[in-house]
Design a protein around this motif. Structure first.
Motif, PDB file in Angstrom:
ATOM      1  N   THR A 279      34.537  -6.887   6.692  1.00 26.38           N
ATOM      2  CA  THR A 279      34.871  -6.470   5.333  1.00 26.38           C
ATOM      3  C   THR A 279      35.365  -5.032   5.319  1.00 26.38           C
ATOM      4  OG1 THR A 279      32.593  -5.749   4.959  1.00 26.38           O
ATOM      5  CG2 THR A 279      33.158  -8.009   4.303  1.00 26.38           C
ATOM      6  N   LYS A 282      33.856  -2.611   2.869  1.00 25.40           N
ATOM      7  CA  LYS A 282      34.145  -2.705   1.437  1.00 25.40           C
ATOM      8  C   LYS A 282      33.182  -3.678   0.759  1.00 25.40           C
ATOM      9  CE  LYS A 282      39.168  -2.149   2.076  1.00 25.40           C
ATOM     10  NZ  LYS A 282      40.468  -2.817   1.799  1.00 25.40           N
ATOM     11  N   SER A 283      33.134  -3.602  -0.561  1.00 20.60           N
ATOM     12  CA  SER A 283      32.357  -4.569  -1.333  1.00 20.60           C
ATOM     13  C   SER A 283      33.256  -5.527  -2.104  1.00 20.60           C
ATOM     14  CB  SER A 283      31.420  -3.838  -2.309  1.00 20.60           C
ATOM     15  OG  SER A 283      32.167  -3.038  -3.208  1.00 20.60           O
ATOM     16  N   SER A 284      34.568  -5.253  -2.113  1.00 24.61           N
ATOM     17  CA  SER A 284      35.524  -6.124  -2.787  1.00 24.61           C
ATOM     18  C   SER A 284      36.923  -5.752  -2.318  1.00 24.61           C
ATOM     19  CB  SER A 284      35.419  -5.992  -4.312  1.00 24.61           C
ATOM     20  OG  SER A 284      35.750  -4.669  -4.712  1.00 24.61           O
ATOM     21  N   GLY A 285      37.909  -6.548  -2.743  1.00 26.49           N
ATOM     22  CA  GLY A 285      39.291  -6.263  -2.394  1.00 26.49           C
ATOM     23  C   GLY A 285      39.707  -6.937  -1.103  1.00 26.49           C
ATOM     24  N   ALA A 287      40.320  -7.531   2.722  1.00 22.29           N
ATOM     25  CA  ALA A 287      39.635  -7.132   3.952  1.00 22.29           C
ATOM     26  C   ALA A 287      39.936  -8.164   5.030  1.00 22.29           C
ATOM     27  CB  ALA A 287      38.132  -7.009   3.723  1.00 22.29           C
ATOM     28  N   TRP A 370      29.449  -7.862   0.096  1.00 28.48           N
ATOM     29  CA  TRP A 370      30.547  -8.288  -0.772  1.00 28.48           C
ATOM     30  C   TRP A 370      29.970  -8.638  -2.141  1.00 28.48           C
ATOM     31  CZ3 TRP A 370      35.147  -7.178   0.937  1.00 28.48           C
ATOM     32  CH2 TRP A 370      36.285  -7.716   0.321  1.00 28.48           C
TER      33      TRP A 370
END
Length: 495
Positions: A279, A282-285, A287, A370
């Motif tokens: 990822t 990251k936690s979003s978007g 990847a 995520w």
């Protein structure tokens, strides 16, 4: 925790060039425009190779269809999920699949997508060699070409195991040319694969610095080549290659079996080849993750980042196999039961749909960051581990390999290294069945079992309850969609 970033970050400018769906489209990727690539700049060398690595995260090649064809079809695993979920995967589990099965078509397109990416990189490297002024830069371009050849060889190895006979594509062709290709024989495919790997081994480095962990080294290519020879019963070649890997001293079994499948254990001393997934913190978007772990995560669990689709669940046959052997250590990692709490503190709720899940893809809640689901997004696929090397070495010796060796291990030594790590006593006079059983115990749920049964002629017995037909189920059918696109393809026996 994983530190690898370069392979998956540097691909961004190249990935936009690829978007493919079927046989003709993905082969056309070889005609990608090269406008904007400056072949005089060494920093551009790795771009197309990075994109070839990214192709390894293809859904068909290494996610849902992959777990079906290589593991669910075997006696190690059941379809999982719910009875009505995904009839095409149910057909793979029951060996009732037909040429129209979409998952099988996705395997074909997925691996040819990898071939396409590798071909593009392979044909880019001579342009750098022609234009770069410094010899170290030219040498690096040749090395990168070796990486791409190893990637292509790996894709063709899986295509060969899956379908037996497929077309060889190693250059840029028009749509008309692509639609007129005939299948190469299995022997021709293995010769092509071996040539790619021999050329890769000649130019690849022994290893990389930590920040480049996960790239294909000389020993990765040797490990793939050993497995290619294993499937052809070429025991001297298997013994020679695995002996060199063992004698290098670069690899070892981790002391803790559970650590092998943790994020801390990714790209470790036990790993020779992993498909990278991340990822990128990251936690979003966007990847560079794949959903290999997610589709096997506990179905109906909570919180949201501790659940998945629940496919590829360990079979009762596998559970009984471990029990009969008195195994404790390996099933404690491999079998993730509902109604239990993991050593890392996560609860697998009784409300989960299935009684047991694949524990080798388990990732703790604290590492699943995520914001929406995200189970296992940072979990790499372990393709070849050192234990596999040891067991291939042992099998080659028991099969009668006579090539000179340097590592100093006997077949028993190699098998017992794997057994002792698993808490089992040493054995003497290891037989082929001992080694094959050890492979099952060690590599269960790692997409090795189905074709291991086929190559060792155990499939007819082990898969009798599924209706395995000798002369048919050794390969999957050539997808109907591909035969429509290319009328020169011929169907495999029995379909």
């Amino acid at each position: 925790m994983k530190t690898l970033r370069y392979i998956i970050i540097t691909l961004a400018s190249v990935l936009l060039l690829w978007n493919c769906e079927d046989f003709l489209d993905f082969r056309q990727e070889g005609t990608l425009p090269t406008t904007g690539i400056d072949y005089t700049k060494s920093e551009n060398i790795f771009l197309s190779v990075s994109a070839a690595y990214a192709k390894l995260r293809n859904w068909g090649a290494h996610v849902f269809p992959y777990i079906g064809a290589f593991e669910i079809a075997s006696d190690n695993a059941d379809k999982g999920s719910t009875p009505e979920d995904n009839p095409e995967m149910r057909d793979i589990d029951n060996l009732t699949f037909q040429p129209t099965n979409g998952l099988i078509n996705s395997l074909w397109t997925g691996y040819y997508d990898i071939v396409s990416g590798a071909n593009y990189a392979i044909h880019q490297m001579p342009l750098f060699v022609q234009n770069l002024q410094n010899k170290p830069d030219r040498d690096y371009a040749i090395q990168c070409q070796g990486e791409a050849k190893a990637i292509r060889a790996y894709a063709y190895f899986n295509l060969t195991r899956l379908f037996g006979r497929v077309p060889i594509v190693d250059t840029v062709l028009s749509s008309e040319q692509l639609a007129s290709l005939s299948q190469a024989s299995t022997n021709e495919l293995y010769a092509f694969i071996e040539k790619d790997l021999e050329e890769a081994i000649a130019v690849l480095p022994d290893g990389y610095t930590k920040e480049w962990g996960g790239r294909i080294s000389k020993y990765t290519a040797m490990a793939i080549k050993a497995k290619v020879h294993l499937y052809q019963s070429e025991w001297d070649s298997v013994a020679s290659l695995t002996d060199k890997i063992i004698a290098s001293g670069r690899f070892r079994l981790l002391d803790n079996f559970r650590e092998v499948f943790s994020m801390d254990g990714e790209n470790s001393k036990e790993s020779l080849f992993e498909i990278q997934s991340s990822t990128l913190g990251k936690s979003s978007g966007d990847a560079a993750y794949l959903e290999y772990g997610y589709v096997q995560g506990p179905r109906g669990n909570s919180p949201a980042n501790m659940q998945g689709w629940g496919f590829c669940t360990p079979s009762q046959n596998l559970i009984d196999f471990y029990s009969a052997r008195g195994e404790i250590i390996r099933p404690a990692t491999t079998l993730l039961y509902r109604g239990t709490k993991t050593p890392e503190g996560d609860s697998i709720k009784m409300s989960c749909t299935n009684p047991v899940y694949n524990g080798k893809v388990y990732t703790p809640s604290s590492q699943n960051r995520w914001v929406y689901n995200g189970y296992g997004f940072d979990h790499n696929i372990r393709v070849i581990r050192y234990s596999d090397i040891l067991l291939m070495y042992a099998e080659a010796l028991v099969q009668g390999a006579t090539v000179p060796l340097t590592c100093g291990l006997s077949a028993d030594n190699a098998v017992n290294m794997v057994r002792n790590r698993a808490g089992l006593p040493s054995i003497s006079g290891a037989t082929l069945q001992d080694i094959w059983d050890e492979r099952r115990a060690e590599l269960a749920m790692e997409e090795d079992r189905y074709f291991d049964l086929v190559r060792t002629n155990q499939a007819a017995t082990a898969l009798a309850s599924k209706g395995f037909v000798v002369g048919k189920h050794e390969h999957y059918p050539i997808p109907a969609a591909q035969m429509q696109l290319n009328p020169n393809l011929t169907q495999n026996n029995g379909y």
